[in-house]
Design a protein around this motif. Structure first.
Motif, short mmCIF file in Angstrom:
data_model
loop_
_atom_site.label_atom_id
_atom_site.label_comp_id
_atom_site.label_asym_id
_atom_site.label_seq_id
_atom_site.Cartn_x
_atom_site.Cartn_y
_atom_site.Cartn_z
N PRO A 1 11.76 -14.27 7.00
CA PRO A 1 12.67 -15.18 6.31
C PRO A 1 12.77 -16.55 6.96
CG PRO A 1 13.86 -13.31 7.29
CD PRO A 1 12.41 -13.05 7.46
N HIS A 2 12.53 -16.60 8.27
CA HIS A 2 12.66 -17.87 8.99
C HIS A 2 11.48 -18.80 8.70
CE1 HIS A 2 16.21 -16.41 11.08
NE2 HIS A 2 15.58 -15.24 11.11
N LEU A 3 10.31 -18.22 8.47
CA LEU A 3 9.19 -19.04 8.00
C LEU A 3 9.39 -19.39 6.53
CD1 LEU A 3 6.20 -17.24 9.78
CD2 LEU A 3 7.13 -19.51 10.31
N ARG A 4 9.96 -18.47 5.77
CA ARG A 4 10.20 -18.71 4.35
C ARG A 4 11.16 -19.87 4.12
NH1 ARG A 4 11.36 -20.31 0.24
NH2 ARG A 4 11.62 -19.32 -1.79
N PHE A 5 12.24 -19.91 4.89
CA PHE A 5 13.25 -20.95 4.69
C PHE A 5 13.13 -22.09 5.69
CE2 PHE A 5 15.29 -17.07 2.91
CZ PHE A 5 15.29 -17.50 1.58
N GLY A 6 12.15 -21.97 6.59
CA GLY A 6 11.88 -23.08 7.49
C GLY A 6 12.82 -23.21 8.67
N THR A 7 13.57 -22.17 8.99
CA THR A 7 14.40 -22.23 10.19
C THR A 7 13.54 -22.03 11.45
OG1 THR A 7 14.95 -19.90 9.80
CG2 THR A 7 16.58 -21.54 9.13
N TRP B 1 -2.82 -14.77 7.68
CA TRP B 1 -2.71 -14.05 6.40
C TRP B 1 -1.75 -14.80 5.47
CZ3 TRP B 1 -5.04 -10.61 3.50
CH2 TRP B 1 -5.85 -9.63 4.08
N ARG B 2 -0.65 -15.26 6.02
CA ARG B 2 0.35 -15.98 5.23
C ARG B 2 -0.27 -17.22 4.57
NH1 ARG B 2 3.51 -20.12 7.13
NH2 ARG B 2 5.40 -20.56 5.95
N GLU B 3 -1.11 -17.91 5.33
CA GLU B 3 -1.74 -19.12 4.78
C GLU B 3 -2.84 -18.76 3.77
OE1 GLU B 3 -2.49 -22.31 7.46
OE2 GLU B 3 -0.46 -22.15 8.26
N PHE B 4 -3.51 -17.64 4.01
CA PHE B 4 -4.52 -17.17 3.06
C PHE B 4 -3.89 -16.94 1.68
CE2 PHE B 4 -6.73 -13.35 1.23
CZ PHE B 4 -7.93 -13.97 0.91
N PHE B 5 -2.77 -16.22 1.66
CA PHE B 5 -2.12 -15.94 0.38
C PHE B 5 -1.52 -17.21 -0.24
CE2 PHE B 5 -1.50 -11.27 1.66
CZ PHE B 5 -2.51 -10.84 0.81
N ASP C 1 8.58 -14.10 -0.30
CA ASP C 1 7.75 -15.29 -0.45
C ASP C 1 6.76 -14.95 -1.56
OD1 ASP C 1 6.43 -17.88 0.96
OD2 ASP C 1 4.86 -16.46 0.39
N MET C 2 6.74 -15.74 -2.61
CA MET C 2 5.94 -15.37 -3.79
C MET C 2 4.48 -15.14 -3.44
SD MET C 2 5.28 -17.34 -7.40
CE MET C 2 6.94 -17.12 -8.02
N ALA C 3 3.89 -16.04 -2.67
CA ALA C 3 2.46 -15.94 -2.38
C ALA C 3 2.13 -14.64 -1.65
CB ALA C 3 2.00 -17.14 -1.54
#
Length: 434
Positions: free
Chosen positions: A232-238, A262-266, A358-360
């Motif tokens: 969630p902290h990467l999702r909301f940028g905290t 992986w997060r950047e791949f998606f 996160d949708m992606a």
């Protein structure tokens, strides 16, 4: 005559430091008005006690307090449709430039194009920056410019490209005195937004050297609670992705680093193929004749399938807004393969419940378990929800924590036989994709 300002629009970047767009706004020629818009288009789809809205609200209040105490400034809290909010801001202020960080989801791209058009009519600049990823859009692609559809070659080139860059941290402290001097910018309460306090809370993240070093050995065991809770902290940028990558490199942990990649791949898959939020990436998988039994879906949602590891995962999700990654794969596979329920039903339920939605990543992982996505699990790979217990929760600690009626008469019978469900799945999938 109104003095000219620049605006910084906070979105998925709820932090004051190492924020690329905010940094660039602060270094500009005009005083900066920070804003956050509670977007009615998004809020209208959420339950009134959504923990994510409370988390955003609380984080913004902390940021406001810091700016008020140290710099005599604040963040304007606004609510409405972004187009309407900006039309009002144009009336209230003389605006030179609006700064913000890029968002790659389909709705966000359409929203930003509409805002840019409104601003352009008034000769106001709209500047966007890369902040939530290290590489975006088409920065890591094949030599012919096509996007990667398989993770491993993407990851290898990602690392090669990473070696070429100087990973800069965007320290803002020296420039915060360029904020607008107004500590009484509009504020809102949770009630003003149409929400109330949630019983769930988003857990702080833990990225210690020990957690990173032991990540490979501990991450697959849900009872250990040995994951970072970074989602969630990467999702909301905290949390800053740049700082997290630096930590992974400092500890020389390839597995932890790989999860960030992986997060950047998606993210780049969704950017290149926005239709995948609604349609199978491999279109033949949209020919699957899903059973879509609503009663069975409800049992899955409640964690009443009769398979204790599946049920523990779903009950953990409902109770806490979190589910261990290893268990996400199992419950997803069970829904698609054992029950033959459309992956989109599961994706939508996760979107409602997961704090780190996160949708992606969510769409990418659901299509992975369904076999329909890029770099997907083959359709004939079907997790056995009973043998998975022996592998990942053999002492039953995780199951007993979340399935209070485990081993009691009140615990439901298995809603489907594994062997029969497996054979049914293989038959239906084969008919669709052959």
């Amino acid at each position: 005559m109104k003095s000219t300002v620049n605006i910084f629009w906070f979105r998925r970047d709820l932090r004051l430091d190492d924020n690329v767009g905010f940094y660039n706004a602060l270094k500009s020629d005009h005083k900066v008005l920070p804003i956050f818009i509670f977007d009615e288009e998004i809020l209208s789809k959420l339950p009134e006690d959504d923990a994510r809205v409370m988390f955003i609200f609380d984080t913004l209040q902390e940021m406001r307090n810091e700016l008020q105490e140290k710099y005599g400034s604040s963040i304007a809290m606004l609510k409405g449709k972004p187009k309407d909010v900006f039309k009002q801001l144009i009336k209230d202020y003389s605006i030179d430039t609006v700064f913000t960080n890029r968002d790659y989801e389909p709705y966000a791209k359409e929203r930003d194009e509409a805002i840019e058009a409104i601003l352009s009519e008034e000769n106001i600049n709209f500047k966007t920056f890369k902040d939530q990823v290290i590489f975006e859009q088409d920065e890591v692609v094949k030599s012919d410019g096509d996007p990667y559809k398989v993770y491993t070659p993407y990851m290898k080139l990602w690392k090669k490209e990473f070696e070429k860059i100087d990973l800069k941290i965007y320290y803002t402290n020296d420039f915060l005195d360029n904020l607008i001097e107004n500590s009484r910018l509009p504020n809102l309460s949770l009630a003003d937004i149409g929400f109330k306090k949630s019983s769930q809370k988003i857990t702080p993240y833990t990225v210690t050297p020990t957690l990173i070093q032991e990540y490979e050995d501990t991450r697959n065991f849900p009872a250990k609670d040995a994951t970072s809770r970074l989602g969630p902290h990467l999702r909301f940028g905290t949390a800053s992705i740049r700082k997290m990558v630096k930590k992974a490199i400092a500890e020389k942990n390839e597995v932890f680093w790989s999860e960030l990649i992986w997060r950047e791949f998606f993210t780049q898959i969704l950017w290149h193929f926005p239709h995948t939020k609604d349609e199978a990436f491999k279109s033949k998988y949209d020919r699957i004749e899903w059973r879509n039994n609503e009663d069975e879906f409800k049992k899955w949602c409640k964690g009443e399938t009769g398979y204790p590891l599946v049920d523990a995962g779903m009950r953990q999700l409902n109770e806490t807004g979190f589910m261990h990654n290893r268990i996400r794969m199992l419950v997803g596979s069970f829904l698609c393969k054992h029950l033959l329920i459309d992956w989109r039903w599961g994706e939508a339920y996760f979107a409602e419940k997961l704090h780190d939605y996160d949708m992606a990543s969510n769409v990418g992982n659901w299509q992975w378990v369904a076999g329909s996505g890029v770099d997907a699990s083959p359709y004939f790979r079907i997790f056995n929800p009973t043998t998975q217990i022996n592998k990942f929760d053999k002492d039953l600690k995780y199951i007993k924590k979340y399935v209070s009626n485990y081993g009691k008469d009140s615990y439901p019978d298995k809603m489907v036989d594994h062997k029969e469900a497996r054979e049914r799945c293989l038959k239906v999938y084969k008919e669709a994709v052959s």
